[in-house]
Design an enzyme around this catalytic site. Structure first.
Site, short mmCIF file in Angstrom:
data_model
loop_
_atom_site.label_atom_id
_atom_site.label_comp_id
_atom_site.label_asym_id
_atom_site.label_seq_id
_atom_site.Cartn_x
_atom_site.Cartn_y
_atom_site.Cartn_z
N ASP A 86 13.33 -16.97 -11.12
CA ASP A 86 12.98 -16.01 -12.18
C ASP A 86 11.52 -16.19 -12.58
OD1 ASP A 86 13.86 -18.53 -13.30
OD2 ASP A 86 13.86 -17.60 -15.28
N GLU A 151 15.31 -20.17 -15.55
CA GLU A 151 14.42 -21.25 -16.01
C GLU A 151 13.48 -20.80 -17.10
OE1 GLU A 151 11.31 -24.17 -16.41
OE2 GLU A 151 11.04 -22.07 -15.90
ZN LIG Z 1 8.33 -22.57 -13.81
#
Ligand SMILES: [Zn+2]
Length: 403
Positions: A86, A151
């Site tokens: 992501d 994340e």
């Molecule tokens: Zn990162």
């Protein structure tokens, strides 16, 4: 493994990394071209699964939280390579020298959204595994390569799901976030604290009948900011800090506000816990009539799972003499003639779960440079990308050969 063998293996791996570089770059270009904001990683996960199959992983699957996983080998030492798919969101596309979703090679680097955070890292770990397959190498280790999700908004939540829901508990974790080919053995932590005051609503035309929660909050905000010089300090990370970042109340402009809540962004040194953070803040705000709590962060995976959990991301620090650090130094020295530098990260990573919460020894190593992370000139150097793949191919041998 004797030194001559390591030198020969390193040379063979460097050669294979160069031979595979065009395929590695194509994979990275494809990933950059796929938009993958947090919680919307599905297509990038599918593309990664396809590459993990193409390089010949022994097993390829998507876990409960929607991470892409590939396994190599059957050895007793389970090593996890983690890099997230992501990206953060583009604020203003006009600031970008090249369109963010159009991978562009210029000046020896590949440019595009997520190149340095963390799609370059994904291409590095996947091609570390590809080198092992191309050369037919295996050892006393099992390698897991993970294209991770979530994340940017909730670092560590997807890794927590792999370990605690799916029962995959690695011996050690390597994170391919930006380190510019050096090693990182820790990071500061962060958390959100919500502080609230209560009052009594009344019509704004007769405020003497009410009690303003907003006015009660004013000294609380000042007291929260005044805590900064006394927050815990660490020889390597310096002092933690906290900032009041947000203020909320009832959306009624013609009433005395009955409640008021502020968000506090707190940065922590390793060793601070949710109890120690809350205890310190409560000691200051409760005498002023306010309450404090750590809120839950809502998290929805692209596979439809709710992974909500406390908005608490502890810091961590790996001992500088840990075998993971020694193996990282030896790997760099064998490949490039000199051991890489060792430092700590300023930003937060999935290590907040692996090292901070689960106690799994964790080390950072990646081809990307911190200065390009979340920047409009997002890019990763192509030679560094190739070198990082070589590192990820050689590392397991040097780690597994220790005690
Ligand atoms: Zn990162």
């Amino acid at each position: 493994m004797i030194a001559d063998n390591i030198a020969a293996l390193a040379a063979e791996i460097n050669q294979a990394a160069a031979a595979l570089a065009p395929r590695q770059q194509q994979f990275l270009a494809d990933l950059i071209g796929i938009r993958s904001y947090t919680g919307q990683e599905g297509p990038a996960v599918e593309r990664t699964l396809r590459e993990l199959r193409a390089i010949g992983c022994d097993e390829v699957w998507r876990d409960t939280a929607g991470n892409a996983l590939g396994r190599l080998g059957h050895g007793p030492r389970l090593i996890l390579y983690d890099a997230h798919l992501d990206t953060n969101e583009v604020a203003d596309e006009r600031e970008w020298p090249h369109p963010p979703l159009t991978p562009t090679v210029a000046g020896g680097a590949m440019w595009g959204l997520g190149a340095s955070d963390c799609k370059g890292g994904v291409a590095a770990i996947v091609y570390g595994a590809a080198i092992l397959k191309k050369l037919g190498l295996s050892g006393d280790f099992t390698l897991l390569v993970m294209g991770a999700t979530l994340e940017e908004d909730a670092e560590g939540f997807a890794l927590r799901s792999l370990v605690e829901r799916d029962g995959v508990r690695p011996e050690v974790v390597l994170l391919a976030e930006a380190t510019d080919l050096s090693l990182r053995r820790g990071q500061r932590g962060r958390c959100e604290v919500r502080v609230r005051t209560s009052g009594k609503a009344a019509h704004a035309s007769q405020p003497q009948l009410g009690e303003s929660a907003l006015l009660k909050m004013l000294p609380v905000i000042q007291a929260l900011e005044a805590m900064n010089p006394g927050l815990p300090e660490h020889p390597l990370f310096g002092r933690g800090n906290q900032v009041v970042t947000l203020i909320e109340g009832p959306n009624t402009p013609n009433s005395v506000p009955s409640w008021c809540e502020v968000a506090v962004d707190r940065r922590m040194v390793p060793g601070e816990t949710s109890d120690s953070v809350l205890g310190g803040i409560r000691a200051v705000v409760e005498p002023l009539g306010a309450t404090a709590r750590i809120p839950d962060q809502p998290v929805l995976t692209h596979t439809g799972q709710h992974l909500d959990g406390p908005s608490f991301f502890p810091g961590w620090l790996l001992d500088e003499h840990h075998p993971l650090v020694s193996a990282g130094l030896a790997t760099g020295a064998a490949l490039w003639g000199a051991p890489p530098a060792v430092g700590v990260w300023r930003f937060s990573t999935d290590g907040t779960y692996s090292a901070g919460a689960a106690g799994l020894p964790t080390l950072g190593f990646g081809p990307e440079e911190e200065r390009f992370v979340h920047a409009a000139d997002d890019q990763v150097d192509l030679l560094k990308l190739q070198k990082a793949a070589a590192f990820y191919a050689l590392f397991p041998f040097l780690y597994a050969s220790q005690e």
